[in-house]
Design a protein around this motif. Structure first.
Motif, short mmCIF file in Angstrom:
data_model
loop_
_atom_site.label_atom_id
_atom_site.label_comp_id
_atom_site.label_asym_id
_atom_site.label_seq_id
_atom_site.Cartn_x
_atom_site.Cartn_y
_atom_site.Cartn_z
N GLY A 353 26.50 77.30 69.15
CA GLY A 353 26.85 76.34 69.87
C GLY A 353 28.12 76.85 70.68
N PHE A 354 28.70 75.85 71.35
CA PHE A 354 30.10 76.13 72.15
C PHE A 354 30.65 75.07 72.31
CE2 PHE A 354 26.51 75.41 74.82
CZ PHE A 354 27.30 74.31 76.00
N ASN A 355 32.04 75.25 72.64
CA ASN A 355 32.93 73.93 72.95
C ASN A 355 32.75 73.66 74.53
OD1 ASN A 355 34.93 72.09 73.26
ND2 ASN A 355 36.48 73.47 72.42
N LEU A 356 32.31 72.39 74.58
CA LEU A 356 31.84 71.71 75.92
C LEU A 356 33.20 71.54 76.92
CD1 LEU A 356 29.51 68.84 75.18
CD2 LEU A 356 28.94 70.91 76.24
N THR A 357 34.56 71.51 76.31
CA THR A 357 35.62 71.53 77.10
C THR A 357 36.24 72.65 77.76
OG1 THR A 357 36.81 71.47 75.18
CG2 THR A 357 36.17 69.24 76.06
N ILE A 381 24.16 67.74 78.74
CA ILE A 381 24.35 68.85 77.58
C ILE A 381 25.31 68.44 76.64
CG2 ILE A 381 26.13 70.25 78.63
CD1 ILE A 381 24.61 72.91 77.84
N ASN A 382 24.81 68.88 75.40
CA ASN A 382 25.52 68.49 74.26
C ASN A 382 25.71 69.58 73.22
OD1 ASN A 382 26.92 66.89 72.19
ND2 ASN A 382 24.98 65.71 71.28
N SER A 383 26.77 70.02 72.92
CA SER A 383 27.09 71.00 71.93
C SER A 383 28.45 70.99 71.40
CB SER A 383 26.85 72.30 72.72
OG SER A 383 26.97 73.39 72.01
N ALA A 384 28.47 71.69 70.22
CA ALA A 384 29.78 71.92 69.51
C ALA A 384 29.72 73.28 68.83
CB ALA A 384 30.11 71.03 68.44
N CYS A 389 23.17 73.48 70.20
CA CYS A 389 23.09 73.05 71.69
C CYS A 389 22.02 72.36 72.05
CB CYS A 389 23.31 74.14 72.73
SG CYS A 389 23.38 73.49 74.41
N THR A 390 22.05 71.07 72.50
CA THR A 390 20.87 70.28 73.09
C THR A 390 21.13 69.98 74.49
OG1 THR A 390 20.63 69.27 71.00
CG2 THR A 390 19.39 68.24 72.98
N MET A 391 20.12 70.36 75.37
CA MET A 391 20.24 69.98 76.86
C MET A 391 19.07 69.15 77.22
SD MET A 391 18.46 70.60 79.88
CE MET A 391 17.39 72.18 79.47
N THR A 392 19.22 68.12 77.87
CA THR A 392 18.24 67.16 78.42
C THR A 392 18.39 66.66 80.03
OG1 THR A 392 19.74 65.46 77.77
CG2 THR A 392 18.28 65.99 76.17
N ALA A 393 17.24 66.72 80.35
CA ALA A 393 17.38 66.43 81.85
C ALA A 393 16.14 65.42 82.20
CB ALA A 393 16.64 67.83 82.54
N TYR A 394 16.58 64.34 83.13
CA TYR A 394 15.53 63.36 83.21
C TYR A 394 15.38 63.38 84.90
CZ TYR A 394 14.43 58.63 84.92
OH TYR A 394 13.90 57.61 85.68
N ILE A 395 14.22 63.41 85.42
CA ILE A 395 13.85 63.56 86.88
C ILE A 395 12.87 62.46 87.09
CG2 ILE A 395 12.84 65.02 88.43
CD1 ILE A 395 13.53 67.27 86.98
N PRO A 396 13.14 61.54 88.00
CA PRO A 396 12.27 60.53 88.53
C PRO A 396 11.30 60.92 89.26
CG PRO A 396 14.34 60.33 89.56
CD PRO A 396 14.75 61.43 88.66
N LEU A 397 10.18 60.88 89.01
CA LEU A 397 8.98 61.21 89.87
C LEU A 397 8.68 60.61 91.07
CD1 LEU A 397 6.45 62.52 86.74
CD2 LEU A 397 8.07 63.86 88.32
N SER A 398 8.86 58.98 90.86
CA SER A 398 8.52 58.42 92.19
C SER A 398 9.28 58.50 93.22
CB SER A 398 8.82 56.85 91.73
OG SER A 398 9.93 56.70 91.06
N LYS A 399 10.69 58.76 92.97
CA LYS A 399 11.59 58.94 94.16
C LYS A 399 11.21 60.40 94.92
CE LYS A 399 15.42 56.31 92.44
NZ LYS A 399 16.76 56.42 92.12
N VAL A 400 10.96 61.53 93.95
CA VAL A 400 10.58 62.65 94.60
C VAL A 400 9.49 62.77 95.23
CG1 VAL A 400 10.24 65.08 94.02
CG2 VAL A 400 11.80 63.98 92.77
N THR A 401 8.38 61.81 94.79
CA THR A 401 7.22 61.83 95.73
C THR A 401 7.38 61.22 96.92
OG1 THR A 401 5.98 61.70 93.39
CG2 THR A 401 4.74 61.08 95.22
#
Length: 403
Positions: A353-357, A381-384, A389-401
């Motif tokens: 992990g690592f310090n986010l700040t 991203i969440n880590s300490a 470390c945990t990385m999450t991404a949310y991408i809306p498909l309807s807007k992109v389409t």
């Protein structure tokens, strides 16, 4: 050239020439021989001086404040009155000066003031007609004929003033439209330069991301292979040879990435593969080169646009690169799930992990964040230290389409 510009500020040169023509006609009219009028006191020198001053005033029009414009117009009217009442044949040359007065007022004032000056010009013309009638009344039998010609001349003069006013309004409107068009074109050129500069900057950033994601990943894996080979060279040369062989393969791939960077950047990196197949190749490469266990849960039950597939591939690739370089992890969990409206991506490792700040502005993290935000998504991203470390991404498909 600079002296002429300082002395001359008339916006329309052809109008200035037209003023000179009218003043020349006025001077020619005043110079014509006529029968002396015992009821009129005239001064030829006064007529010449008035015409000269009136012409010189047209070279420099007031443009600063309203007071100077009013004073300028008052001086013009004074010269017209002096010429009309005490000059030679002032009532005959009055019409020329009056037309010039209306023309200049259109260049100085706005429409309401132009109308006032036009009405004032006609009023001054009526005064000269009354003065002329006062002279004609001493001649019996000429008053009716005089009034007939006077009314006709007054009607023609009013129409002439209105024509001049409308013509000047049209000319000024066209000039204003051209100035606005020139300003709009200038702004358009500035905006085009800004867009070009912005596009160039974005292209540079995109090229940097592509090189960092593809070439950087290969070189990182190559470095790990070489480090492992060096450690095993004395204790287990046979196994070290295996790692050197893999390093050679990665070096060849990195060289190929350099040679084909432009074509690679202009086409999506999946190369006619599905997203699942491309990520499976990444997972196999990570596990083979580093020994890290990768647990995948990929459920792509809904169609994904090409730009989303490319971005997800690059984000996963960058995540694996960061994990291999810094995390010291032994296990990675990868999860990609799609719904009808969105795609959810999650990469979790059990590393140091690592310090986010202190470490949230690296190029790899910024590249992943930029790719997600470019698709109207959300990146987190969440880590300490010591907690992975945990990385999450949310991408809306309807807007992109829709886009």
């Amino acid at each position: 050239m600079s002296r002429s510009i300082q002395f001359y500020n008339h916006p329309f040169r052809f109008l200035l020439y037209l003023e000179w023509v009218l003043l020349a006609l006025a001077a020619f009219t005043a110079a014509l021989p006529s029968h002396p009028d015992r009821h009129q006191t005239s001064f030829p020198e006064l007529t010449i001086c008035s015409l000269v001053l009136f012409g010189l005033m047209g070279l420099r029009l007031p443009t600063r404040n309203h007071i100077s414009k009013v004073i300028y117009t008052a001086l013009e009217i004074s010269l017209i009155l002096v010429t009309g009442f005490w000059g030679v044949k002032g009532d005959r040359i009055f019409a020329f000066l009056d037309i010039i007065l209306v023309t200049r007022s259109c260049l100085i004032f706005q429409l309401p003031s132009r109308l006032i000056i036009t009405a004032l010009s006609f009023f001054l013309f009526v005064l000269t007609l009354r003065r002329r009638f006062a002279q004609i009344r001493f001649f019996p039998g000429m008053q009716e004929r005089f009034w007939f010609f006077t009314l006709n001349f007054a009607l023609v003069f009013v129409l002439a003033l209105l024509f001049v006013l409308l013509l000047m309004n049209t000319v000024l409107s066209e000039r204003e439209s051209r100035e606005k068009l020139a300003i709009a074109n200038d702004k358009l050129r500035q905006y085009a330069l800004q867009i070009e500069n912005q596009a160039t900057l974005e292209e540079r950033n995109r090229i940097a991301r592509e090189i960092h994601d593809s070439l950087g990943h290969s070189l990182t894996a190559l470095n790990l292979q070489l480090e492992t080979a060096l450690k095993l060279w004395e204790s287990n040369p046979t196994k070290a040879q295996t790692f050197l062989g893999r390093a050679k393969e990665l070096g060849s791939k990195a060289l190929q990435d350099v040679r084909q960077s432009v074509s690679t950047m202009r086409s999506h990196p999946l190369h006619e593969q599905s997203l699942s197949q491309a990520i499976a190749g990444l997972v196999e490469n990570v596990q083979r080169s580093t020994g890290i266990t990768v647990i995948c849960q990929i459920h792509l039950d809904h169609p994904i646009p090409v730009e989303v597939s490319t971005a997800v591939y690059r984000i996963v690739q960058e995540s694996f690169t960061n994990i291999c370089k810094y995390a010291q992890a032994t296990e990675v969990k990868l999860e990609i799930i799609t719904t009808q409206t969105s795609l959810h991506l999650k990469v979790e490792d059990n590393g140091i992990g690592f310090n986010l700040t202190q470490n949230t502005t690296g190029f790899g993290l910024q590249s992943m964040r930029d790719r997600t935000l470019a698709l109207n998504g959300h990146f987190h991203i969440n880590s300490a230290p010591g907690s992975g470390c945990t990385m999450t991404a949310y991408i809306p498909l309807s807007k992109v389409t829709a886009n």
